[in-house]
Design an enzyme around this catalytic site. Structure first.
Site, PDB file in Angstrom:
ATOM      1  N   ASP A 167      41.992  48.989  28.146  1.00  0.00           N
ATOM      2  CA  ASP A 167      41.793  47.549  28.328  1.00  0.00           C
ATOM      3  C   ASP A 167      43.046  46.795  27.897  1.00  0.00           C
ATOM      4  O   ASP A 167      43.433  46.830  26.730  1.00  0.00           O
ATOM      5  CB  ASP A 167      40.580  47.125  27.506  1.00  0.00           C
ATOM      6  CG  ASP A 167      40.303  45.630  27.589  1.00  0.00           C
ATOM      7  OD1 ASP A 167      40.911  44.949  28.446  1.00  0.00           O
ATOM      8  OD2 ASP A 167      39.464  45.149  26.803  1.00  0.00           O
TER       9      ASP A 167
ATOM     10  N   GLU B  16      46.036  49.652  32.714  1.00  0.00           N
ATOM     11  CA  GLU B  16      45.104  49.656  33.842  1.00  0.00           C
ATOM     12  C   GLU B  16      43.873  50.461  33.452  1.00  0.00           C
ATOM     13  O   GLU B  16      43.947  51.657  33.162  1.00  0.00           O
ATOM     14  CB  GLU B  16      45.742  50.248  35.100  1.00  0.00           C
ATOM     15  CG  GLU B  16      44.812  50.314  36.291  1.00  0.00           C
ATOM     16  CD  GLU B  16      44.069  48.999  36.563  1.00  0.00           C
ATOM     17  OE1 GLU B  16      42.821  49.034  36.661  1.00  0.00           O
ATOM     18  OE2 GLU B  16      44.736  47.945  36.656  1.00  0.00           O
TER      19      GLU B  16
ATOM     20  N   HIS C 279      53.520  36.302  43.023  1.00  0.00           N
ATOM     21  CA  HIS C 279      54.707  37.147  43.021  1.00  0.00           C
ATOM     22  C   HIS C 279      55.985  36.357  43.268  1.00  0.00           C
ATOM     23  O   HIS C 279      57.060  36.780  42.836  1.00  0.00           O
ATOM     24  CB  HIS C 279      54.521  38.286  44.022  1.00  0.00           C
ATOM     25  CG  HIS C 279      53.500  39.268  43.578  1.00  0.00           C
ATOM     26  ND1 HIS C 279      52.576  39.849  44.421  1.00  0.00           N
ATOM     27  CD2 HIS C 279      53.220  39.759  42.327  1.00  0.00           C
ATOM     28  CE1 HIS C 279      51.797  40.664  43.725  1.00  0.00           C
ATOM     29  NE2 HIS C 279      52.172  40.623  42.457  1.00  0.00           N
TER      30      HIS C 279
ATOM     31  N   HIS D  29      46.925  44.016  33.432  1.00  0.00           N
ATOM     32  CA  HIS D  29      46.000  44.459  34.490  1.00  0.00           C
ATOM     33  C   HIS D  29      46.846  44.884  35.689  1.00  0.00           C
ATOM     34  O   HIS D  29      46.937  44.186  36.685  1.00  0.00           O
ATOM     35  CB  HIS D  29      45.038  43.335  34.862  1.00  0.00           C
ATOM     36  CG  HIS D  29      44.132  42.912  33.744  1.00  0.00           C
ATOM     37  ND1 HIS D  29      44.563  42.099  32.712  1.00  0.00           N
ATOM     38  CD2 HIS D  29      42.835  43.196  33.483  1.00  0.00           C
ATOM     39  CE1 HIS D  29      43.553  41.906  31.869  1.00  0.00           C
ATOM     40  NE2 HIS D  29      42.505  42.553  32.314  1.00  0.00           N
TER      41      HIS D  29
ATOM     42  N   ASP E 270      46.711  39.129  34.364  1.00  0.00           N
ATOM     43  CA  ASP E 270      46.242  38.957  35.744  1.00  0.00           C
ATOM     44  C   ASP E 270      44.920  39.690  35.962  1.00  0.00           C
ATOM     45  O   ASP E 270      44.839  40.619  36.776  1.00  0.00           O
ATOM     46  CB  ASP E 270      47.336  39.499  36.687  1.00  0.00           C
ATOM     47  CG  ASP E 270      46.946  39.438  38.147  1.00  0.00           C
ATOM     48  OD1 ASP E 270      46.125  38.582  38.501  1.00  0.00           O
ATOM     49  OD2 ASP E 270      47.467  40.259  38.926  1.00  0.00           O
TER      50      ASP E 270
END
Length: 295
Positions: A158, A134, A19, A42, A179
């Site tokens: 996906d 997600e 981050h 993700h 990620d």
């Protein structure tokens, strides 16, 4: 092998590095007047309760964000990142009232940790947009409940498969965060395949790929495989702060591979990585690596 969902690891040393880099890239993207799209393959739940059962299972945030929370000596880029996490921990505004602002010298209790979409949202301007993938149904519902607005789309699908439908973006500026949990060994191959197609569709995009430093050959090989897919320059940063157990299991550290990185990123990381590695070190052998190929 990592125990997934991300709530188990929220705020740990890997989140700090990820981050911090994401914040710097977002600041660069918003430093230009043109709008851009943030795409997260993700996205997770968007935010995590650090006192909840999942985060408390190993309380990994104590060796991550907690070590930075009240320090008076934070380098500017680290201070910027910590400030956003502190802002996220302020009480929610009452209906019809302006959002609370973190006053100088104020340090709220550490109770929440923002996920990547929340960092992105804190930088969003009118005209910018978000696409959040997600697959986990519960996390997707949480995202939908907290990330409304006509410029935000929550996609319960996906992200590896869905990214290609987002490229090239409109407008033609985009930051893509990849990620995955890497819980399945096949995720490493999916990252490579996804990036190969993404760069072919949209070579100008800024792509940030996170990976764990664990005792798996696929993790060690991933940065070198990504180097071959970056036609216009790349940056790779890795931080090792912990030791694995006697069997070689555990998260020793993590890395970020950035395709088309901001030209400012290398200098920023050179200034903060010695500090960050020292503060987050859990053993004497902690280290970091920064390497790049300019465009």
């Amino acid at each position: 092998m990592l125990a997934y969902r991300h709530a188990f690891h929220a705020g740990n040393h890997a989140d700090v590095l990820k981050h911090l880099v994401l914040d710097q890239v977002l600041r660069y993207m918003t430093g230009k007047d043109k709008p851009f799209r943030y795409i997260d393959t993700h996205a997770g739940a968007g935010g995590y309760l650090l006192k909840g059962a999942q985060a408390q299972k190993k309380a990994e945030y104590r060796e991550g964000i907690n070590r930075l929370w009240s320090r008076p000596d934070l380098p500017p880029a680290v201070a910027d990142y910590v400030h956003l996490v502190q802002q996220f921990n302020l009480p929610a505004a009452e209906p019809g009232q302006p959002a609370p602002v973190l006053e100088k010298g104020m340090t709220p209790p550490l109770a929440l940790y923002p996920g990547s979409p929340s960092f992105a949202r804190m930088h969003m301007r009118p005209g910018d947009s978000m696409r959040l993938f997600e697959l986990h149904p519960s996390d997707a519902r949480t995202l939908a409940a907290h990330f409304g607005g006509r410029h935000v789309q929550i996609l319960n699908e996906d992200g590896f498969a869905g990214l290609k439908g987002q490229l090239p973006p409109n407008p033609r500026r985009a930051l893509v965060l990849i990620d995955p949990s890497y819980e399945l060994v096949g995720d490493y191959g999916k990252v490579i395949a996804t990036m190969r197609e993404a760069v072919a569709r949209y070579a100008e995009g800024v792509y940030v790929i996170w990976y764990p430093q664990i005792a798996r050959v696929e993790a060690a090989q991933l940065p070198k495989r990504l180097m071959a897919l970056a036609p216009k320059g790349w940056l790779h940063v890795r931080m090792t702060v912990a030791q694995t157990d006697a069997q070689g299991f555990g998260l020793a550290g993590s890395g970020l591979f950035v395709v088309n990185p901001p030209y400012t990123l290398h200098e920023t990381l050179q200034s903060v990585m010695p500090y960050l590695t020292e503060v987050l070190a859990q053993y004497d052998g902690a280290s970091y690596l920064i390497e790049e190929q300019p465009a």
